[in-house]
Write an enzyme that holds these catalytic residues in place. Structure first.
Site, PDB file in Angstrom:
ATOM      1  N   THR A  49     -12.476  10.811  27.621  1.00 61.69           N
ATOM      2  CA  THR A  49     -12.943  11.578  27.226  1.00 61.69           C
ATOM      3  C   THR A  49     -13.571  10.838  25.697  1.00 61.69           C
ATOM      4  O   THR A  49     -14.857  11.256  25.940  1.00 61.69           O
ATOM      5  CB  THR A  49     -12.242  13.161  26.564  1.00 61.69           C
ATOM      6  OG1 THR A  49     -12.381  13.638  27.693  1.00 61.69           O
ATOM      7  CG2 THR A  49     -13.129  14.086  26.646  1.00 61.69           C
ATOM      8  N   TYR A 112     -17.119  20.774  37.598  1.00 62.08           N
ATOM      9  CA  TYR A 112     -17.859  21.298  38.583  1.00 62.08           C
ATOM     10  C   TYR A 112     -17.608  21.970  39.528  1.00 62.08           C
ATOM     11  O   TYR A 112     -17.692  23.341  39.929  1.00 62.08           O
ATOM     12  CB  TYR A 112     -19.070  20.092  38.664  1.00 62.08           C
ATOM     13  CG  TYR A 112     -20.597  21.043  39.003  1.00 62.08           C
ATOM     14  CD1 TYR A 112     -21.247  22.258  37.759  1.00 62.08           C
ATOM     15  CD2 TYR A 112     -21.198  21.210  39.516  1.00 62.08           C
ATOM     16  CE1 TYR A 112     -22.419  22.711  38.429  1.00 62.08           C
ATOM     17  CE2 TYR A 112     -22.004  22.079  40.134  1.00 62.08           C
ATOM     18  CZ  TYR A 112     -22.260  23.331  39.725  1.00 62.08           C
ATOM     19  OH  TYR A 112     -23.633  23.697  40.008  1.00 62.08           O
ATOM     20  N   TYR A 138      -4.236  13.529  34.688  1.00 65.69           N
ATOM     21  CA  TYR A 138      -5.441  13.550  33.453  1.00 65.69           C
ATOM     22  C   TYR A 138      -5.545  14.299  33.239  1.00 65.69           C
ATOM     23  O   TYR A 138      -6.637  15.356  33.991  1.00 65.69           O
ATOM     24  CB  TYR A 138      -6.299  12.294  32.414  1.00 65.69           C
ATOM     25  CG  TYR A 138      -6.956  12.325  31.658  1.00 65.69           C
ATOM     26  CD1 TYR A 138      -6.937  13.135  30.972  1.00 65.69           C
ATOM     27  CD2 TYR A 138      -8.308  11.970  31.984  1.00 65.69           C
ATOM     28  CE1 TYR A 138      -7.353  13.248  29.647  1.00 65.69           C
ATOM     29  CE2 TYR A 138      -8.748  11.539  30.525  1.00 65.69           C
ATOM     30  CZ  TYR A 138      -8.868  12.552  29.424  1.00 65.69           C
ATOM     31  OH  TYR A 138      -9.660  12.967  28.017  1.00 65.69           O
ATOM     32  N   LYS A 166      -1.490  11.663  31.147  1.00 65.51           N
ATOM     33  CA  LYS A 166      -1.584  12.081  30.215  1.00 65.51           C
ATOM     34  C   LYS A 166      -2.267  13.353  30.163  1.00 65.51           C
ATOM     35  O   LYS A 166      -3.349  13.852  30.689  1.00 65.51           O
ATOM     36  CB  LYS A 166      -2.642  10.995  29.819  1.00 65.51           C
ATOM     37  CG  LYS A 166      -3.810  11.322  28.250  1.00 65.51           C
ATOM     38  CD  LYS A 166      -4.843  11.469  28.197  1.00 65.51           C
ATOM     39  CE  LYS A 166      -5.101  11.930  26.462  1.00 65.51           C
ATOM     40  NZ  LYS A 166      -7.502  11.372  26.975  1.00 65.51           N
TER      41      LYS A 166
END
Length: 308
Positions: A49, A112, A138, A166
């Site tokens: 990110t 999405y 993640y 994570k």
């Protein structure tokens, strides 16, 4: 290269340094990598990110993977984000990472699309089947719209190629549940995203942090990790207060939803470690905002130098 399991330490989610035309700023990339390695970080995570992965072209991603692995030159493990809405694009990134000499892949769920937990198990299992390198999950529900539920992670840990997670949810109860569950899997790595809760999550049994501020002040986060490992309460207090001070001043400047990235990249530009360019649709602070941030940055830098 071989890497420890579980993987402990500070693994900065590296920003992607860009030129004004959104091509990769290769000169800054080299400076940034050396800056973090000299600060003692335990690994590097690219295309997360903080690396603006969702906004980068496939050519920039490939070049970033290739140059990062070449510059790191196996001194520390390189983790590569392969998240994409397209399964085949994720596989392409995974192949590029393998070819370049990366060590671990990291993937969040496709965003999405509306995806249920059963579909997440199927998706991640299929991804782990297809890629050659080991995979970390993640969890980033604020950006993907979907949480990877605990039961889903428990199902996925049975896959031999899924070796860690994570968690960037910021949900400490969820993180504690992860730690409690995976004590039975001593080689499974559990890392936290938000640096503001690094100490709390390590005390729960977490293995370290993917801390954005370690792009800027790597030794601060490494020393906080070490102090927490050794339970040096006085050092923890001083260093953690500095991390909170940094977060409050550099990540909360202005009223944008993208304050964290704007503040981090602008601060790195003050040190000559990037040009401060953000990939569209994001944009950098304006001149007035940057001038105001610089005053805060000076105070943060002073606090960091005193604490470490």
């Amino acid at each position: 290269m071989s890497f420890p399991q579980p993987f402990r330490g500070i693994i900065p989610p590296m920003i992607t340094p860009l030129n004004p035309d959104f091509s990769l700023d290769e000169k800054s990339l080299e400076l940034l990598i050396e800056h973090m390695i000299s600060g003692g970080v335990h690994g590097l995570f690219i295309l997360g990110t903080t690396g603006e992965f969702a906004s980068l072209s496939s050519s920039v991603k490939k070049r970033l993977i290739e140059l990062t692995c070449k510059k790191v030159d196996q001194r520390i493990p390189v983790l590569v984000g392969i998240s994409d809405c397209s399964f085949l694009e994720s596989l392409n990134l995974a192949a590029s990472a393998k070819e370049a000499g990366a060590d671990i892949l990291v993937a969040t769920n496709p965003f999405y699309m509306n995806i249920g937990q059963e579909e997440l198990v199927f998706y991640f299992s299929k991804l782990a089947d297809e890629v050659e390198l080991s995979l970390y999950l993640y969890n980033m529900p604020s950006h993907t719209g979907i949480n990877i539920d605990l039961e889903t992670v428990k199902a996925l840990v049975e896959h031999p190629n899924i070796i860690g997670i994570k968690d960037s949810s910021g949900d400490q109860k969820y993180f504690e549940s992860l730690c409690d569950t995976f004590r039975e899997y001593p080689e499974f790595t559990v890392l936290v995203g938000p640096e503001e809760i690094l100490v709390e999550t390590m005390n729960m049994g977490g293995h370290g942090g993917v801390s954005g501020g370690a792009n800027l002040f790597p030794s601060l986060y490494v020393k906080l990790f070490e102090a927490t490992e050794y339970q040096d309460k006085e050092r923890i207090k001083v260093l953690n207060e500095t991390v909170q001070f940094l977060s409050k001043n550099l990540y909360s400047h202005g009223s944008y939803k993208s304050n964290y990235l704007k503040g981090l990249k602008a601060s790195l530009s003050f040190e000559g470690l990037c040009q401060g360019v953000l990939a569209m649709p994001l944009s950098a602070f304006n001149e007035t905002e940057i001038a105001d941030l610089k005053e805060k940055y000076v105070a943060v830098k002073e606090a960091v130098s005193k604490s470490i």
